[in-house]
Design an enzyme around this catalytic site. Sequence first.
Site, PDB file in Angstrom:
ATOM      1  N   ASP A  62     -15.881  38.753   3.348  1.00 28.72           N
ATOM      2  CA  ASP A  62     -15.582  40.150   3.650  1.00 28.72           C
ATOM      3  C   ASP A  62     -14.604  39.829   4.755  1.00 28.72           C
ATOM      4  O   ASP A  62     -14.705  41.205   5.422  1.00 28.72           O
ATOM      5  CB  ASP A  62     -16.229  41.121   3.309  1.00 28.72           C
ATOM      6  CG  ASP A  62     -17.624  40.955   4.228  1.00 28.72           C
ATOM      7  OD1 ASP A  62     -17.910  39.765   5.146  1.00 28.72           O
ATOM      8  OD2 ASP A  62     -18.333  41.512   4.361  1.00 28.72           O
ATOM      9  N   HIS A 273       3.273  21.470  17.810  1.00 35.97           N
ATOM     10  CA  HIS A 273       2.339  22.209  17.409  1.00 35.97           C
ATOM     11  C   HIS A 273       0.856  22.185  16.720  1.00 35.97           C
ATOM     12  O   HIS A 273       0.159  22.485  16.174  1.00 35.97           O
ATOM     13  CB  HIS A 273       3.297  22.864  16.356  1.00 35.97           C
ATOM     14  CG  HIS A 273       4.374  24.020  15.957  1.00 35.97           C
ATOM     15  ND1 HIS A 273       4.989  24.616  15.561  1.00 35.97           N
ATOM     16  CD2 HIS A 273       5.326  24.087  17.439  1.00 35.97           C
ATOM     17  CE1 HIS A 273       6.222  25.074  15.169  1.00 35.97           C
ATOM     18  NE2 HIS A 273       6.374  24.828  16.859  1.00 35.97           N
ATOM     19  N   ASP A 290       1.916  26.296  25.403  1.00 35.01           N
ATOM     20  CA  ASP A 290       3.188  26.715  24.447  1.00 35.01           C
ATOM     21  C   ASP A 290       2.828  27.900  24.170  1.00 35.01           C
ATOM     22  O   ASP A 290       1.736  27.551  23.206  1.00 35.01           O
ATOM     23  CB  ASP A 290       3.886  25.523  24.100  1.00 35.01           C
ATOM     24  CG  ASP A 290       5.178  26.471  22.632  1.00 35.01           C
ATOM     25  OD1 ASP A 290       4.866  27.693  23.027  1.00 35.01           O
ATOM     26  OD2 ASP A 290       5.410  26.013  22.128  1.00 35.01           O
ATOM     27  N   ASP A 301       7.935  33.385  24.407  1.00 37.86           N
ATOM     28  CA  ASP A 301       7.767  31.974  23.860  1.00 37.86           C
ATOM     29  C   ASP A 301       8.181  31.084  25.203  1.00 37.86           C
ATOM     30  O   ASP A 301       9.387  30.722  24.705  1.00 37.86           O
ATOM     31  CB  ASP A 301       8.344  31.668  22.952  1.00 37.86           C
ATOM     32  CG  ASP A 301       8.107  30.294  22.306  1.00 37.86           C
ATOM     33  OD1 ASP A 301       7.161  29.748  22.509  1.00 37.86           O
ATOM     34  OD2 ASP A 301       8.957  30.262  21.125  1.00 37.86           O
ATOM     35  N   HIS A 373      12.609  17.418  17.582  1.00 35.03           N
ATOM     36  CA  HIS A 373      13.003  19.011  16.981  1.00 35.03           C
ATOM     37  C   HIS A 373      14.018  19.977  17.481  1.00 35.03           C
ATOM     38  O   HIS A 373      14.870  19.581  18.928  1.00 35.03           O
ATOM     39  CB  HIS A 373      11.650  19.438  17.659  1.00 35.03           C
ATOM     40  CG  HIS A 373      12.011  20.060  18.452  1.00 35.03           C
ATOM     41  ND1 HIS A 373      12.339  20.721  19.709  1.00 35.03           N
ATOM     42  CD2 HIS A 373      10.441  19.607  19.748  1.00 35.03           C
ATOM     43  CE1 HIS A 373      11.300  20.862  21.035  1.00 35.03           C
ATOM     44  NE2 HIS A 373      10.556  19.643  20.751  1.00 35.03           N
ATOM     45  N   HIS A 377      15.849  29.411  18.761  1.00 35.25           N
ATOM     46  CA  HIS A 377      15.251  29.583  17.737  1.00 35.25           C
ATOM     47  C   HIS A 377      15.691  31.418  18.023  1.00 35.25           C
ATOM     48  O   HIS A 377      15.567  31.464  19.571  1.00 35.25           O
ATOM     49  CB  HIS A 377      14.598  29.135  16.956  1.00 35.25           C
ATOM     50  CG  HIS A 377      12.785  29.908  17.564  1.00 35.25           C
ATOM     51  ND1 HIS A 377      12.367  30.933  18.473  1.00 35.25           N
ATOM     52  CD2 HIS A 377      12.652  28.165  18.194  1.00 35.25           C
ATOM     53  CE1 HIS A 377      11.251  30.705  19.444  1.00 35.25           C
ATOM     54  NE2 HIS A 377      11.505  29.492  19.385  1.00 35.25           N
ATOM     55  N   HIS A 384       9.546  33.287  16.157  1.00 34.88           N
ATOM     56  CA  HIS A 384      11.047  32.294  14.636  1.00 34.88           C
ATOM     57  C   HIS A 384      11.621  33.792  14.547  1.00 34.88           C
ATOM     58  O   HIS A 384      11.422  33.928  13.328  1.00 34.88           O
ATOM     59  CB  HIS A 384      10.729  31.670  14.309  1.00 34.88           C
ATOM     60  CG  HIS A 384      10.083  29.929  14.342  1.00 34.88           C
ATOM     61  ND1 HIS A 384       9.503  28.780  14.227  1.00 34.88           N
ATOM     62  CD2 HIS A 384       9.604  29.438  16.144  1.00 34.88           C
ATOM     63  CE1 HIS A 384       8.997  27.866  15.378  1.00 34.88           C
ATOM     64  NE2 HIS A 384       9.413  28.400  16.297  1.00 34.88           N
ATOM     65  N   GLU A 401      14.787  25.259  24.669  1.00 34.53           N
ATOM     66  CA  GLU A 401      12.967  24.713  24.604  1.00 34.53           C
ATOM     67  C   GLU A 401      13.279  22.903  24.649  1.00 34.53           C
ATOM     68  O   GLU A 401      12.733  22.866  23.108  1.00 34.53           O
ATOM     69  CB  GLU A 401      12.052  25.254  23.989  1.00 34.53           C
ATOM     70  CG  GLU A 401      12.710  25.649  22.533  1.00 34.53           C
ATOM     71  CD  GLU A 401      11.637  25.569  21.630  1.00 34.53           C
ATOM     72  OE1 GLU A 401      10.311  25.181  21.460  1.00 34.53           O
ATOM     73  OE2 GLU A 401      11.695  26.784  21.194  1.00 34.53           O
ATOM     74  N   TYR A 405       9.072  13.739  23.954  1.00 42.75           N
ATOM     75  CA  TYR A 405       6.764  13.005  23.374  1.00 42.75           C
ATOM     76  C   TYR A 405       7.808  11.439  23.772  1.00 42.75           C
ATOM     77  O   TYR A 405       8.069  11.251  22.293  1.00 42.75           O
ATOM     78  CB  TYR A 405       7.147  13.510  22.488  1.00 42.75           C
ATOM     79  CG  TYR A 405       7.507  15.152  22.522  1.00 42.75           C
ATOM     80  CD1 TYR A 405       6.851  16.338  23.417  1.00 42.75           C
ATOM     81  CD2 TYR A 405       8.772  15.696  22.107  1.00 42.75           C
ATOM     82  CE1 TYR A 405       7.233  17.755  22.970  1.00 42.75           C
ATOM     83  CE2 TYR A 405       9.413  17.134  22.414  1.00 42.75           C
ATOM     84  CZ  TYR A 405       8.208  17.982  22.513  1.00 42.75           C
ATOM     85  OH  TYR A 405       8.647  19.129  22.692  1.00 42.75           O
ATOM     86  N   ARG A 422       7.484  19.087  27.277  1.00 42.21           N
ATOM     87  CA  ARG A 422       8.706  20.478  27.043  1.00 42.21           C
ATOM     88  C   ARG A 422       8.225  21.275  28.037  1.00 42.21           C
ATOM     89  O   ARG A 422       7.538  21.984  28.672  1.00 42.21           O
ATOM     90  CB  ARG A 422       8.141  21.464  25.435  1.00 42.21           C
ATOM     91  CG  ARG A 422       9.169  22.088  24.552  1.00 42.21           C
ATOM     92  CD  ARG A 422       8.612  22.452  23.292  1.00 42.21           C
ATOM     93  NE  ARG A 422       7.645  22.824  23.258  1.00 42.21           N
ATOM     94  CZ  ARG A 422       6.531  22.156  22.395  1.00 42.21           C
ATOM     95  NH1 ARG A 422       6.573  20.775  22.754  1.00 42.21           N
ATOM     96  NH2 ARG A 422       5.512  22.987  22.415  1.00 42.21           N
ATOM     97  N   GLU A 424      10.178  25.442  28.461  1.00 47.44           N
ATOM     98  CA  GLU A 424      10.721  26.881  27.275  1.00 47.44           C
ATOM     99  C   GLU A 424      11.244  27.621  28.264  1.00 47.44           C
ATOM    100  O   GLU A 424       9.781  28.332  28.472  1.00 47.44           O
ATOM    101  CB  GLU A 424       9.853  26.848  26.383  1.00 47.44           C
ATOM    102  CG  GLU A 424      10.615  28.014  25.094  1.00 47.44           C
ATOM    103  CD  GLU A 424       9.409  27.907  23.603  1.00 47.44           C
ATOM    104  OE1 GLU A 424       8.033  27.504  23.491  1.00 47.44           O
ATOM    105  OE2 GLU A 424      10.093  28.288  22.618  1.00 47.44           O
TER     106      GLU A 424
HETATM  107  N1  GLY Z   1       6.128  28.055  20.258  1.00 48.11           N
HETATM  108  C1  GLY Z   1       6.993  27.356  18.943  1.00 48.11           C
HETATM  109  C2  GLY Z   1       7.807  27.325  19.239  1.00 48.11           C
HETATM  110  O1  GLY Z   1       8.182  26.896  20.837  1.00 48.11           O
HETATM  111  O2  GLY Z   1       8.555  27.515  18.376  1.00 48.11           O
HETATM  112 MN    MN Z   2      10.338  28.164  20.276  1.00 47.20          MN
HETATM  113 MN    MN Z   3       7.353  27.541  21.696  1.00 45.44          MN
END
Ligand code: GLY
Ligand code: MN
Ligand code: MN
Length: 456
Positions: A62, A273, A290, A301, A373, A377, A384, A401, A405, A422, A424
């Site tokens: 619930d 992720h 991140d 982000d 990647h 975005h 996103h 970003e 890796y 990374r 970003e």
């Molecule tokens: N935080 C997810 C990305 O950087 O796209």
């Molecule tokens: Mn991002």
């Molecule tokens: Mn991110």
Amino acid sequence: MKYLLFFLAGFIQWGIAQSSLYDTDLLPADFHVERRRQLRARMSDNSVVVMFANPVRNRSNDVDYTYRQDPNFFYLTGFSSPNAMLLVFKTPQTIGKVTTDEILVIEPKDEEQEKWTGKRMTVKEVTGILKFKAACYADSFQLSTIPFASFTKIYNPYFYNDVRDDRYDKYDLFDLEKNYRYLTDSLKTVETTGQYRLMNQLREIKTPEELTLLRKAIDISCQAHLDLMKKLKTAGTEYQAQAIVEYGFRYNGAEDIGYPSIVGAGENGCVAHYTSNRKKFTKTDILVVDAGGEYHGYTADITRSLPVNGKYSEAQAIIYNLVLKAQEEGIKACKAGNKFRSTHEATSAVIKKGLVDLGIIKNADDYQLYFFHGTSHYLGLDVHDAGTYGELKPNSVITVEPGIYIPPGSPCDKKWWNIGVRIEDDVLITTGEPEVLSAKLPRSIAEIELLMNSVK
Ligand code: GLY
Ligand code: MN
Ligand code: MN
């Protein structure tokens, strides 16, 4: 007991957004009114946009997940509760006694339910506070009075497949959608089309009101990352680092995280992720953080990659500086008129050359083994965010970003293994130079090491 359980079902449901009682900087109703006007301007002649609120999603038994409105629905309405339907007409329609070019259909009031989940908005509040020209409760609304067969085009939403029927509620989202489909599925003369193109075009360009909220989300998030830099040496695990940064978001007014925080040390930093965040640090780990806070619906982000012991090793520093150089080139490409993919072309050119020069790859085309990647975005109500992915346009916000890796077992010298980096940042496209909205958060090795070692 059974009786009590019946009432407890739905006990922890949606925290109906009552923040307007306390916050004075929400998007004003006029913002949403203007967005609907802009939508109409883009709709074809004799058409209607039909939209539904997000479903309430069940977590278990619930307990439901915290409710979050569908971003397109929120953008056009400012209405943040579930079980609602929006109709926007290109031109006014006469429905019963009312002639209007918009209707918001909302859940009926329910005193018993409201004891558990808080006050529901009234129709009067929807027309008064949210400035809708027409609104009604689902139980006094006849969907069949809408002349669907007379439209040339219907812009349909995406129908989720996880809408549950509350069998005690005849007016929930499940029933609204079912009735709508019953009336429109077999229409032969009406073109039906998706509404995403319209919404992507609208949401890509941020208004000044939206930019104020995005800047606030990003400022809060920079401050939280900065606090983490100062305190990281006191943390021993990924989840403790996560706790420090998320505390910063909430304490400074963010209502939520914009997406699950990715806090990965060593080999976990190589998982784009990663979100389990349970590992105990080893002292040579580099930690990918991140994380972004959400303020009044808009999210930051931001990623930083930090040495948990306060000092990057020689190999870590080499990879870090390569990613930083790639990011700087990516940011330079953030110019109105450039193709969306130009940031990725800029970052990947730097990373290809760098990985070859370091002997990590022999063939430049293999760079995707370590940078798998995209670079950018859109950012806004979604992490996103909606956008056209055509040319970069002024007043859109995108991330830059790049990352490298190198998980253990990779086909390169072992000294590079377990390095994940990374970096970003969030960038506003302008008519001139790009503005890095997260610029106050340090990126250079010298600044990060100084900050990390500034507090004993
Ligand atoms: N935080 C997810 C990305 O950087 O796209
Ligand atoms: Mn991002
Ligand atoms: Mn991110």
